[in-house]
Design a protein around this motif. Structure first.
Motif, PDB file in Angstrom:
ATOM      1  N   GLY A  81      27.051  41.941  47.171  1.00 47.95           N
ATOM      2  CA  GLY A  81      27.382  40.830  46.299  1.00 47.95           C
ATOM      3  C   GLY A  81      28.506  39.980  46.843  1.00 47.95           C
ATOM      4  N   VAL A  82      28.538  38.726  46.417  1.00 49.53           N
ATOM      5  CA  VAL A  82      29.599  37.786  46.788  1.00 49.53           C
ATOM      6  C   VAL A  82      29.958  36.956  45.566  1.00 49.53           C
ATOM      7  CG1 VAL A  82      28.977  37.613  49.234  1.00 49.53           C
ATOM      8  CG2 VAL A  82      27.922  36.071  47.593  1.00 49.53           C
ATOM      9  N   SER A  83      31.177  36.427  45.571  1.00 52.39           N
ATOM     10  CA  SER A  83      31.631  35.569  44.485  1.00 52.39           C
ATOM     11  C   SER A  83      32.652  34.592  45.032  1.00 52.39           C
ATOM     12  CB  SER A  83      32.262  36.415  43.373  1.00 52.39           C
ATOM     13  OG  SER A  83      32.855  35.591  42.391  1.00 52.39           O
ATOM     14  N   ASP A  84      32.646  33.363  44.508  1.00 53.89           N
ATOM     15  CA  ASP A  84      33.654  32.381  44.923  1.00 53.89           C
ATOM     16  C   ASP A  84      34.801  32.332  43.913  1.00 53.89           C
ATOM     17  OD1 ASP A  84      32.426  31.125  42.824  1.00 53.89           O
ATOM     18  OD2 ASP A  84      32.093  29.238  43.853  1.00 53.89           O
ATOM     19  N   GLN A  85      34.959  33.404  43.153  1.00 53.74           N
ATOM     20  CA  GLN A  85      36.020  33.505  42.153  1.00 53.74           C
ATOM     21  C   GLN A  85      37.392  33.344  42.799  1.00 53.74           C
ATOM     22  OE1 GLN A  85      35.715  37.130  39.941  1.00 53.74           O
ATOM     23  NE2 GLN A  85      37.682  36.906  38.957  1.00 53.74           N
ATOM     24  N   ARG A  86      38.291  32.674  42.083  1.00 51.83           N
ATOM     25  CA  ARG A  86      39.667  32.490  42.538  1.00 51.83           C
ATOM     26  C   ARG A  86      40.590  33.261  41.611  1.00 51.83           C
ATOM     27  NH1 ARG A  86      40.554  28.130  45.855  1.00 51.83           N
ATOM     28  NH2 ARG A  86      38.682  26.951  46.315  1.00 51.83           N
ATOM     29  N   GLY A  87      41.698  33.710  42.163  1.00 52.71           N
ATOM     30  CA  GLY A  87      42.667  34.411  41.325  1.00 52.71           C
ATOM     31  C   GLY A  87      43.841  34.912  42.133  1.00 52.71           C
ATOM     32  N   GLN A  88      44.618  35.768  41.478  1.00 52.80           N
ATOM     33  CA  GLN A  88      45.797  36.325  42.119  1.00 52.80           C
ATOM     34  C   GLN A  88      45.997  37.751  41.614  1.00 52.80           C
ATOM     35  OE1 GLN A  88      49.977  35.249  40.972  1.00 52.80           O
ATOM     36  NE2 GLN A  88      49.985  34.368  43.045  1.00 52.80           N
ATOM     37  N   VAL A  89      46.358  38.640  42.530  1.00 49.17           N
ATOM     38  CA  VAL A  89      46.772  39.982  42.175  1.00 49.17           C
ATOM     39  C   VAL A  89      48.290  39.975  42.292  1.00 49.17           C
ATOM     40  CG1 VAL A  89      46.514  42.439  42.637  1.00 49.17           C
ATOM     41  CG2 VAL A  89      44.652  40.872  43.228  1.00 49.17           C
ATOM     42  N   PRO A  90      49.013  40.128  41.166  1.00 50.40           N
ATOM     43  CA  PRO A  90      50.468  40.002  41.209  1.00 50.40           C
ATOM     44  C   PRO A  90      51.128  41.093  42.047  1.00 50.40           C
ATOM     45  CG  PRO A  90      49.681  40.453  38.964  1.00 50.40           C
ATOM     46  CD  PRO A  90      48.496  40.414  39.851  1.00 50.40           C
ATOM     47  N   ARG A  91      52.349  40.825  42.487  1.00 49.78           N
ATOM     48  CA  ARG A  91      53.103  41.838  43.230  1.00 49.78           C
ATOM     49  C   ARG A  91      53.294  43.050  42.333  1.00 49.78           C
ATOM     50  NH1 ARG A  91      58.533  42.057  41.886  1.00 49.78           N
ATOM     51  NH2 ARG A  91      59.191  42.774  43.935  1.00 49.78           N
ATOM     52  N   PHE A  92      53.073  44.223  42.892  1.00 51.55           N
ATOM     53  CA  PHE A  92      53.160  45.474  42.143  1.00 51.55           C
ATOM     54  C   PHE A  92      52.412  45.379  40.816  1.00 51.55           C
ATOM     55  CE2 PHE A  92      56.994  45.632  44.825  1.00 51.55           C
ATOM     56  CZ  PHE A  92      56.685  46.778  45.536  1.00 51.55           C
ATOM     57  N   GLY A  93      51.235  44.738  40.868  1.00 53.12           N
ATOM     58  CA  GLY A  93      50.440  44.537  39.661  1.00 53.12           C
ATOM     59  C   GLY A  93      48.974  44.802  39.921  1.00 53.12           C
ATOM     60  N   GLU A  94      48.178  44.484  38.938  1.00 54.51           N
ATOM     61  CA  GLU A  94      46.740  44.718  39.042  1.00 54.51           C
ATOM     62  C   GLU A  94      45.979  43.650  38.278  1.00 54.51           C
ATOM     63  OE1 GLU A  94      45.945  47.842  35.443  1.00 54.51           O
ATOM     64  OE2 GLU A  94      46.679  48.677  37.323  1.00 54.51           O
ATOM     65  N   THR A  95      44.705  43.531  38.620  1.00 61.98           N
ATOM     66  CA  THR A  95      43.805  42.623  37.920  1.00 61.98           C
ATOM     67  C   THR A  95      42.389  43.181  38.017  1.00 61.98           C
ATOM     68  OG1 THR A  95      43.181  40.311  37.655  1.00 61.98           O
ATOM     69  CG2 THR A  95      43.307  41.119  39.899  1.00 61.98           C
ATOM     70  N   VAL A  96      41.543  42.819  37.066  1.00 63.77           N
ATOM     71  CA  VAL A  96      40.144  43.234  37.084  1.00 63.77           C
ATOM     72  C   VAL A  96      39.310  42.048  37.540  1.00 63.77           C
ATOM     73  CG1 VAL A  96      38.191  44.027  35.698  1.00 63.77           C
ATOM     74  CG2 VAL A  96      40.464  44.964  35.277  1.00 63.77           C
ATOM     75  N   ILE A  97      38.461  42.293  38.523  1.00 62.51           N
ATOM     76  CA  ILE A  97      37.615  41.253  39.114  1.00 62.51           C
ATOM     77  C   ILE A  97      36.158  41.650  38.907  1.00 62.51           C
ATOM     78  CG2 ILE A  97      36.979  40.086  41.250  1.00 62.51           C
ATOM     79  CD1 ILE A  97      39.764  40.785  42.321  1.00 62.51           C
ATOM     80  N   SER A  98      35.321  40.686  38.531  1.00 61.88           N
ATOM     81  CA  SER A  98      33.899  40.931  38.343  1.00 61.88           C
ATOM     82  C   SER A  98      33.120  40.308  39.499  1.00 61.88           C
ATOM     83  CB  SER A  98      33.447  40.313  37.015  1.00 61.88           C
ATOM     84  OG  SER A  98      32.082  40.558  36.816  1.00 61.88           O
ATOM     85  N   VAL A  99      32.244  41.114  40.129  1.00 64.71           N
ATOM     86  CA  VAL A  99      31.442  40.649  41.263  1.00 64.71           C
ATOM     87  C   VAL A  99      29.965  40.896  40.954  1.00 64.71           C
ATOM     88  CG1 VAL A  99      31.018  40.860  43.740  1.00 64.71           C
ATOM     89  CG2 VAL A  99      33.288  41.371  42.829  1.00 64.71           C
ATOM     90  N   PRO A 100      29.133  39.840  40.954  1.00 65.08           N
ATOM     91  CA  PRO A 100      27.696  40.073  40.761  1.00 65.08           C
ATOM     92  C   PRO A 100      27.095  40.673  42.036  1.00 65.08           C
ATOM     93  CG  PRO A 100      28.137  37.733  41.066  1.00 65.08           C
ATOM     94  CD  PRO A 100      29.466  38.426  41.052  1.00 65.08           C
ATOM     95  N   VAL A 101      26.340  41.761  41.880  1.00 68.14           N
ATOM     96  CA  VAL A 101      25.689  42.397  43.028  1.00 68.14           C
ATOM     97  C   VAL A 101      24.187  42.460  42.786  1.00 68.14           C
ATOM     98  CG1 VAL A 101      27.704  43.768  43.680  1.00 68.14           C
ATOM     99  CG2 VAL A 101      25.993  44.772  42.181  1.00 68.14           C
TER     100      VAL A 101
END
Length: 160
Positions: A81-101
């Motif tokens: 899967g690929v995605s052109d999603q944009r975002g940021q993972v903060p320093r000493f942080g986390e984020t949830v990313i969704s990728v279509p496969v």
């Protein structure tokens, strides 16, 4: 004129050192699979939204403007899967990313053929690879591997 040349050289040296500091080694990202949701499919393919928790153990945030993902099971490709999603993972942080496969019918058949030899409770190796893209020098690759345990068959309860 001479002092200006010295100032220019000093400025170039400081800029070069700052650029080298940005190439300092960074700790690898921690990636965990946290969800899988079905998506509309076409024909003989299956599609899912893979949700990944990306943790950044580094002192600087990671910006991304695209990502790719590949999942292999038992040494064979299963999902891509690929995605052109944009975002940021903060320093000493986390984020949830969704990728279509996408899982092709051929991949399902190949996996089913390989699984026909598996015994209940037996493990299958998996490998997850991907990258968060952010320009020429900003791409961060990640990988994870482990074992998936083939589910054991439940024995029906007996009444005495």
């Amino acid at each position: 004129m001479r002092p200006t040349l010295h100032h220019l050289c000093a400025l170039l040296l400081i800029t070069a050192l700052a650029g080298c500091a940005s190439w300092a080694p960074r700790d690898p990202l921690h990636i965990d699979l946290v969800g899988l949701e079905p998506l509309p499919s076409q024909g003989l393919e299956m599609r899912f939204a893979v949700k990944l928790r990306v943790q950044n153990p580094n002192e600087s945030a990671i910006d991304f403007n695209g990502l790719s993902l590949a999942l292999d099971i038992n040494g064979q490709p299963l999902a891509r899967g690929v995605s052109d999603q944009r975002g940021q993972v903060p320093r000493f942080g986390e984020t949830v990313i969704s990728v279509p496969v996408t899982i092709s019918a051929y991949s399902v058949l190949r996996q089913a053929w390989g699984a026909s030899n598996q015994q209940p409770g037996q493990s299958l190796p998996y490998q997850l690879r991907g990258k968060l893209a952010d320009g020429l020098f900003g791409t961060r690759r990640f990988s994870d591997s482990g074992q998936l345990t083939w589910p054991a068959q439940q024995q029906p309860a007996t009444v005495r």
